[in-house]
Design a protein around this motif. Structure first.
Motif, PDB file in Angstrom:
ATOM      1  N   LEU A   6      48.071  15.464 -12.750  1.00 57.48           N
ATOM      2  CA  LEU A   6      49.083  16.501 -12.570  1.00 57.48           C
ATOM      3  C   LEU A   6      48.409  17.866 -12.588  1.00 57.48           C
ATOM      4  O   LEU A   6      47.690  18.194 -13.520  1.00 57.48           O
ATOM      5  CB  LEU A   6      50.130  16.412 -13.689  1.00 57.48           C
ATOM      6  N   VAL A   7      48.656  18.649 -11.557  1.00 56.69           N
ATOM      7  CA  VAL A   7      48.020  19.955 -11.401  1.00 56.69           C
ATOM      8  C   VAL A   7      48.965  21.027 -11.939  1.00 56.69           C
ATOM      9  O   VAL A   7      50.098  21.150 -11.484  1.00 56.69           O
ATOM     10  CB  VAL A   7      47.712  20.235  -9.912  1.00 56.69           C
ATOM     11  N   TYR A   8      48.484  21.799 -12.914  1.00 61.67           N
ATOM     12  CA  TYR A   8      49.260  22.899 -13.487  1.00 61.67           C
ATOM     13  C   TYR A   8      48.504  24.210 -13.303  1.00 61.67           C
ATOM     14  O   TYR A   8      47.279  24.241 -13.445  1.00 61.67           O
ATOM     15  CB  TYR A   8      49.463  22.693 -14.993  1.00 61.67           C
ATOM     16  N   TYR A   9      49.239  25.256 -12.979  1.00 62.37           N
ATOM     17  CA  TYR A   9      48.666  26.606 -13.015  1.00 62.37           C
ATOM     18  C   TYR A   9      49.776  27.621 -13.172  1.00 62.37           C
ATOM     19  O   TYR A   9      50.952  27.316 -13.006  1.00 62.37           O
ATOM     20  CB  TYR A   9      47.799  26.911 -11.800  1.00 62.37           C
ATOM     21  N   ASP A  10      49.389  28.825 -13.525  1.00 60.92           N
ATOM     22  CA  ASP A  10      50.328  29.923 -13.687  1.00 60.92           C
ATOM     23  C   ASP A  10      50.679  30.445 -12.303  1.00 60.92           C
ATOM     24  O   ASP A  10      49.821  30.984 -11.596  1.00 60.92           O
ATOM     25  CB  ASP A  10      49.688  31.016 -14.542  1.00 60.92           C
ATOM     26  N   GLU A  11      51.926  30.292 -11.894  1.00 59.78           N
ATOM     27  CA  GLU A  11      52.332  30.736 -10.556  1.00 59.78           C
ATOM     28  C   GLU A  11      52.141  32.234 -10.344  1.00 59.78           C
ATOM     29  O   GLU A  11      51.997  32.683  -9.216  1.00 59.78           O
ATOM     30  CB  GLU A  11      53.790  30.350 -10.289  1.00 59.78           C
ATOM     31  N   ASN A  12      52.118  33.012 -11.429  1.00 64.31           N
ATOM     32  CA  ASN A  12      51.890  34.451 -11.282  1.00 64.31           C
ATOM     33  C   ASN A  12      50.494  34.742 -10.725  1.00 64.31           C
ATOM     34  O   ASN A  12      50.309  35.693  -9.981  1.00 64.31           O
ATOM     35  CB  ASN A  12      52.105  35.175 -12.613  1.00 64.31           C
ATOM     36  N   ILE A  13      49.526  33.914 -11.086  1.00 64.07           N
ATOM     37  CA  ILE A  13      48.170  34.077 -10.534  1.00 64.07           C
ATOM     38  C   ILE A  13      48.201  33.822  -9.032  1.00 64.07           C
ATOM     39  O   ILE A  13      47.596  34.560  -8.253  1.00 64.07           O
ATOM     40  CB  ILE A  13      47.180  33.115 -11.236  1.00 64.07           C
ATOM     41  N   ILE A  14      48.921  32.802  -8.624  1.00 64.33           N
ATOM     42  CA  ILE A  14      49.019  32.457  -7.203  1.00 64.33           C
ATOM     43  C   ILE A  14      49.711  33.581  -6.431  1.00 64.33           C
ATOM     44  O   ILE A  14      49.288  33.955  -5.340  1.00 64.33           O
ATOM     45  CB  ILE A  14      49.765  31.116  -7.025  1.00 64.33           C
ATOM     46  N   LYS A  15      50.771  34.112  -7.010  1.00 63.11           N
ATOM     47  CA  LYS A  15      51.524  35.182  -6.343  1.00 63.11           C
ATOM     48  C   LYS A  15      50.679  36.436  -6.137  1.00 63.11           C
ATOM     49  O   LYS A  15      50.950  37.222  -5.232  1.00 63.11           O
ATOM     50  CB  LYS A  15      52.782  35.533  -7.142  1.00 63.11           C
ATOM     51  N   GLN A  16      49.666  36.631  -6.969  1.00 64.52           N
ATOM     52  CA  GLN A  16      48.796  37.801  -6.855  1.00 64.52           C
ATOM     53  C   GLN A  16      47.637  37.597  -5.878  1.00 64.52           C
ATOM     54  O   GLN A  16      46.917  38.535  -5.568  1.00 64.52           O
ATOM     55  CB  GLN A  16      48.245  38.188  -8.234  1.00 64.52           C
ATOM     56  N   MET A  17      47.459  36.386  -5.374  1.00 69.52           N
ATOM     57  CA  MET A  17      46.374  36.112  -4.431  1.00 69.52           C
ATOM     58  C   MET A  17      46.659  36.767  -3.082  1.00 69.52           C
ATOM     59  O   MET A  17      47.807  36.861  -2.658  1.00 69.52           O
ATOM     60  CB  MET A  17      46.220  34.604  -4.201  1.00 69.52           C
ATOM     61  N   THR A  18      45.591  37.156  -2.420  1.00 78.51           N
ATOM     62  CA  THR A  18      45.728  37.634  -1.045  1.00 78.51           C
ATOM     63  C   THR A  18      45.945  36.419  -0.149  1.00 78.51           C
ATOM     64  O   THR A  18      45.713  35.272  -0.566  1.00 78.51           O
ATOM     65  CB  THR A  18      44.462  38.371  -0.590  1.00 78.51           C
ATOM     66  N   GLY A  19      46.355  36.652   1.066  1.00 78.80           N
ATOM     67  CA  GLY A  19      46.522  35.560   2.020  1.00 78.80           C
ATOM     68  C   GLY A  19      45.232  34.792   2.226  1.00 78.80           C
ATOM     69  O   GLY A  19      45.239  33.561   2.328  1.00 78.80           O
ATOM     70  N   ASP A  20      44.107  35.519   2.296  1.00 78.29           N
ATOM     71  CA  ASP A  20      42.812  34.858   2.479  1.00 78.29           C
ATOM     72  C   ASP A  20      42.436  33.998   1.274  1.00 78.29           C
ATOM     73  O   ASP A  20      41.895  32.904   1.433  1.00 78.29           O
ATOM     74  CB  ASP A  20      41.720  35.894   2.738  1.00 78.29           C
TER      75      ASP A  20
END
Length: 134
Positions: A6-20
Motif C-alpha cells: 500500500l502506497v501512502y504519501y502526503d497529498e499536499n506534497i504532490i499538490k506542490q509538485m510542478t507538472g514536470d
C-alpha cells in the motif's frame, strides 16, 4: 506468497509538485512496474484518485451510512497499491523499497490470506490472533 504493498504519501506534497515533477514521478512508477513485471513479481496495481473523492461505507445494526472522505484523518493518504509475488517478507521489502513514492511517504506491506470457501473446513489454528503469521 502474495503481498499487498500500500502506497501512502502526503497529498499536499504532490499538490506542490510542478507538472514536470509529477510527470517524472509517474514515469518512474511505470518503469518500476515494468521492472517488477519482467522479474515476475508484479501481479496487479493501481493509483487512486485523491482522498477528497473517497467515500467511507459503514454498516451498523443493518443500517448503512456513508461519509465523504477517508476513514481517518492522517498525515499520509493511501495513494495506490502494488500486488506483489515474493518468496517471503524480506523479498517483499526489497521490492517495495524500489517503489518511487517510498521516497515521499511510506509503503505498507501486508501478506494476503486466503478465505476458506463456505462449506470447506479451515485448518485449525488455536494460537492467539496476534501470534499468527499468515
Amino acid at each position: 506468497m502474495k503481498y499487498l504493498a500500500l502506497v501512502y504519501y502526503d497529498e499536499n506534497i504532490i499538490k506542490q509538485m510542478t507538472g514536470d515533477e509529477w510527470t517524472s514521478l509517474n514515469r518512474e512508477c511505470l518503469a518500476c512496474v515494468d521492472g517488477l513485471q519482467q522479474r515476475g513479481h508484479y501481479l496487479d496495481g493501481s493509483a487512486l484518485q485523491p482522498v477528497d473523492t473517497a467515500t467511507t461505507v459503514r454498516v451498523r445494526d443493518g443500517r448503512t451510512t456513508t461519509t465523504d472522505g477517508p476513514f481517518a484523518e492522517t498525515k499520509e493518504q493511501l495513494a495506490g497499491f502494488y500486488m506483489l509475488e515474493a518468496r517471503d517478507l524480506n523479498e517483499a521489502i526489497r521490492l517495495a523499497e524500489k517503489i518511487p513514492p517510498a521516497r515521499l511517504g511510506s509503503i505498507e506491506i501486508r501478506p494476503l490470506r486466503d478465505i476458506t470457501p463456505f462449506g470447506e473446513e479451515a485448518p485449525r489454528d488455536d494460537r492467539p490472533w496476534s501470534d499468527r503469521r499468515m
